[in-house]
Design a protein around this motif. Structure first.
Motif, short mmCIF file in Angstrom:
data_model
loop_
_atom_site.label_atom_id
_atom_site.label_comp_id
_atom_site.label_asym_id
_atom_site.label_seq_id
_atom_site.Cartn_x
_atom_site.Cartn_y
_atom_site.Cartn_z
N ARG A 103 82.29 47.12 -7.09
CA ARG A 103 81.86 47.00 -8.41
C ARG A 103 80.30 46.84 -8.92
O ARG A 103 79.87 47.50 -9.69
N LEU A 104 79.65 46.35 -7.68
CA LEU A 104 78.22 46.44 -7.76
C LEU A 104 77.46 47.76 -7.77
O LEU A 104 76.47 47.95 -8.50
N ARG A 122 88.07 40.77 2.03
CA ARG A 122 88.82 41.72 0.88
C ARG A 122 87.80 41.59 -0.59
O ARG A 122 87.82 42.39 -1.28
N ARG A 123 87.45 40.41 -1.02
CA ARG A 123 86.95 40.07 -2.15
C ARG A 123 85.80 40.51 -2.24
O ARG A 123 85.13 41.18 -3.16
N ASP A 166 69.88 46.09 -12.76
CA ASP A 166 71.07 45.19 -12.76
C ASP A 166 71.34 44.34 -11.61
O ASP A 166 71.40 43.23 -11.65
N ARG A 167 71.48 45.32 -10.50
CA ARG A 167 71.56 44.59 -9.06
C ARG A 167 70.34 43.61 -8.73
O ARG A 167 70.80 42.43 -8.30
N ALA A 168 69.18 44.01 -9.08
CA ALA A 168 68.11 43.16 -8.73
C ALA A 168 67.99 41.88 -9.77
O ALA A 168 68.01 40.90 -9.24
N VAL A 169 68.51 42.05 -10.91
CA VAL A 169 68.70 40.69 -11.65
C VAL A 169 69.94 39.90 -11.13
O VAL A 169 69.61 38.53 -10.97
N LEU A 171 81.99 31.79 -20.01
CA LEU A 171 83.13 32.84 -20.18
C LEU A 171 82.87 33.96 -18.86
O LEU A 171 83.86 34.26 -18.36
N SER A 172 81.51 34.55 -18.56
CA SER A 172 81.48 35.52 -17.66
C SER A 172 81.97 35.09 -16.17
O SER A 172 82.55 35.70 -15.43
N VAL A 173 81.42 33.89 -15.89
CA VAL A 173 81.71 33.26 -14.48
C VAL A 173 82.99 33.06 -14.60
O VAL A 173 83.66 33.25 -13.36
N MET A 174 83.81 32.64 -15.42
CA MET A 174 85.28 32.32 -15.51
C MET A 174 86.09 33.68 -15.18
O MET A 174 87.07 33.75 -14.69
N ARG A 175 85.74 34.70 -16.04
CA ARG A 175 86.37 36.09 -15.71
C ARG A 175 86.17 36.69 -14.74
O ARG A 175 86.98 37.10 -13.97
N LEU A 176 84.88 36.62 -13.98
CA LEU A 176 84.49 36.86 -12.65
C LEU A 176 85.58 36.24 -11.82
O LEU A 176 85.95 36.91 -10.74
N ARG A 177 85.72 34.81 -11.73
CA ARG A 177 86.50 34.18 -10.89
C ARG A 177 87.81 34.79 -10.99
O ARG A 177 88.39 34.56 -9.86
#
Length: 149
Positions: free
Chosen positions: A123-124, A115-116, A131-134, A20-26
């Protein structure tokens, strides 16, 4: 009803959350495309594959993108017609043709990625250093998952 935290403790729960998370980010990244870029996501994937790997045959591109060669031929024909790729003879196999990026194709890939990447980098910055290290540690793991058959 199990809580989300308890579901994520199982491999099936983790799989569901990641999917779900990967699909939303995509989907979010797909929406960050430049408004003037009329190429499909599949066409952009082909340009990206050529940018990363260099010149490839239709068969290699089809295998990379997990589509049938006739589908890849249609995609390459469109990209060639619009000037994003060109074909050239294979150096050692006269039966093969290599697909190569043109300057226009390379510029399109680089502009799209910039751009992406800029959107994602913004966002990061909202995340904690922890969280960024994870995510930094998870990125190569996700890549390995994506490459497995």
């Amino acid at each position: 009803m199990p809580t989300v935290e308890k579901v994520a403790r199982t491999d099936a729960g983790l799989a569901s959350e990641l999917r779900l998370s990967v699909m939303r980010l995509r989907r979010r990244l797909a929406n960050e495309r430049h408004p003037d870029n009329e190429l499909s996501l599949n066409q952009m994937a082909v340009l990206g594959a050529l940018y990363r790997a260099g010149d490839l045959t239709i068969g290699e591109l089809a295998g990379h993108e997990r589509v049938q060669p006739p589908s890849m031929t249609r995609t390459v024909n469109c990209l060639e017609g619009d000037g994003y790729v060109a074909r050239r003879p294979h150096e050692t196999d006269g039966r093969q043709v290599l697909v190569t990026l043109t300057d226009s194709g390379r510029a399109t890939v680089l502009a799209d990625r910039a751009r992406r990447d800029a959107w994602l980098a913004r966002r990061l910055t909202d995340l904690s250093p922890e969280d960024r290290a994870v995510l930094r540690a998870a990125a190569p793991i996700l890549e390995r998952l994506a490459q497995k058959d």
